[in-house]
Design an enzyme around this catalytic site. Structure first.
Site, mmCIF file in Angstrom:
data_model
loop_
_atom_site.group_PDB
_atom_site.id
_atom_site.type_symbol
_atom_site.label_atom_id
_atom_site.label_comp_id
_atom_site.label_asym_id
_atom_site.label_seq_id
_atom_site.Cartn_x
_atom_site.Cartn_y
_atom_site.Cartn_z
ATOM 1 C CG ASN A 1 -1.990 -0.928 1.303
ATOM 2 O OD1 ASN A 1 -2.507 -1.316 0.264
ATOM 3 N ND2 ASN A 1 -2.370 -1.336 2.500
ATOM 4 N N GLY B 1 2.531 -6.782 3.586
ATOM 5 C CA GLY B 1 3.451 -7.568 2.770
ATOM 6 C C GLY B 1 4.698 -6.791 2.410
ATOM 7 C CB THR C 1 3.507 -10.574 19.046
ATOM 8 O OG1 THR C 1 2.212 -10.144 18.607
ATOM 9 C CG2 THR C 1 4.169 -11.388 17.936
ATOM 10 C CG ASP D 1 5.606 5.435 14.635
ATOM 11 O OD1 ASP D 1 4.634 4.704 14.908
ATOM 12 O OD2 ASP D 1 5.699 6.043 13.557
ATOM 13 N N GLY E 1 5.148 -4.943 14.287
ATOM 14 C CA GLY E 1 4.730 -6.336 14.188
ATOM 15 C C GLY E 1 5.155 -6.979 12.884
ATOM 16 C CG ASP E 2 3.812 -5.458 9.244
ATOM 17 O OD1 ASP E 2 3.010 -6.378 9.502
ATOM 18 O OD2 ASP E 2 3.447 -4.326 8.866
ATOM 19 C CB ALA F 1 10.946 -1.667 14.176
ATOM 20 N N GLY G 1 7.815 5.878 11.689
ATOM 21 C CA GLY G 1 7.468 5.260 10.421
ATOM 22 C C GLY G 1 7.496 3.745 10.499
#
Length: 308
Positions: A14, A44, A219, A246, A251-252, A282, A287
């Site tokens: 996206n 993804g 998680t 942030d 999680g990704d 992260a 971001g």
């Protein structure tokens, strides 16, 4: 494609369109906002970039539009080192997330899935050579569920499927049976288990394993994660203590790192401990994709990772 991919990500890509506002508008009201910021996103796309930045041989199978947002997303993947040969172009506009953020950090999001929902089972079958080259395949639910089911059917012998069921939806038995692991947060675990889910991560993990996955990872944000496999006691892994700036996309990053380390042959708990450190790194930057660490950056945030 002679060499195996350590991680193939099948999922969404996206463009995140972000505007800061003093307050969100009431019905029929217009408010002025900040300059528009456009960032590459999608679960993804995020996972593929996170893995590639760590050094994983990574490929992405996704669909974007033949438009400026699609070009942005492809450029971001290639800059991170992701193989984009499996990214299909056209069929619908690129998916976008329209995000307004107020001064407290609260956001409102409208997602137009666009091309993501045109990633079909036929596309997966046509990409058989990609799946045949992947040790681990990671996917999510921002693409059609029938497409995820086709991914599960198309795994090469011995390959692992890592599924983060986000946004959560009822999962077919054949998909649950292929998960190794199923990666969920508390919200996703409670959705899948429904009434009687229990109150603890151990109860969630036990209930989820009973539904068919080969393994489960719950998680727990700053508290790390819980890993569970059939016939073994669950293992709790800790997360390094950091100052969170942030949490977008953390999680990704966790799921991508987990899949990669499993592909390298690590056991589930060891891979999850590494992934927890990646997720912690992260959240120290703003971001999603912009916050993902390289292996060198990770060692400075969590030195113990360097020797893992």
């Amino acid at each position: 494609m002679n060499d195996d991919y350590e991680l193939l990500v099948v999922g969404s890509a996206n463009a995140d369109l972000v505007v800061g506002v003093e307050r969100r508008p009431a019905p029929g009201e217009t408010v002025l906002g900040s300059d528009l910021a456009v960032h590459p996103g999608g679960k993804g796309g995020n996972q593929a970039v996170a893995a590639a930045r760590l050094g994983a041989r990574t490929a992405l199978l996704a669909r974007v539009g033949d438009d400026a947002h699609g070009t942005l997303l492809l450029d971001a993947q290639r800059a991170a080192g992701v193989d984009t040969a499996g990214v299909l172009v056209g069929g619908a506009p690129t998916g976008v997330a329209l995000i307004t953020v107020d001064p407290s950090g609260d956001n409102s999001i409208v997602v137009s899935p666009g091309a993501n929902m045109r990633l079909t089972p036929e596309d997966i079958r046509a990409a058989g050579s990609l799946l045949a080259a992947a040790r681990v395949v990671s996917t999510q639910l921002e693409i059609p569920l029938e497409t995820v089911a086709e991914v599960a059917r198309g795994l090469r012998p011995g390959a692992r499927l890592v599924l983060n069921p986000s946004p959560p939806a009822p999962l077919p038995d054949e998909v649950l049976a292929a998960c190794d692991p199923l990666v969920v947060n508390e919200h996703e675990a409670r959705f899948i288990l429904g009434d009687g889910a229990g109150e603890t991560p151990r109860e969630w993990a036990r209930g989820l394993l009973a539904l068919g996955p080969r393994s489960v990872v719950v998680t727990l944000g700053a508290e790390g994660a819980l890993t569970a496999e059939r016939g073994a006691e669950p293992v709790r892994v800790e997360s390094p203590r950091v100052e969170a700036v942030d949490t977008t996309g953390a999680g990704d990053a966790f799921t991508a790192a987990l899949g990669w380390r499993l592909g390298l042959g690590e056991d589930l708990a060891t891979a999850a401990a590494y992934a927890a450190r990646v997720g912690s790194a992260a959240v120290t930057r703003k971001g999603a994709q912009d916050s993902y660490p390289t292996a060198v950056e990770l060692s400075s945030v969590a030195p113990e990772v360097a020797s893992s």
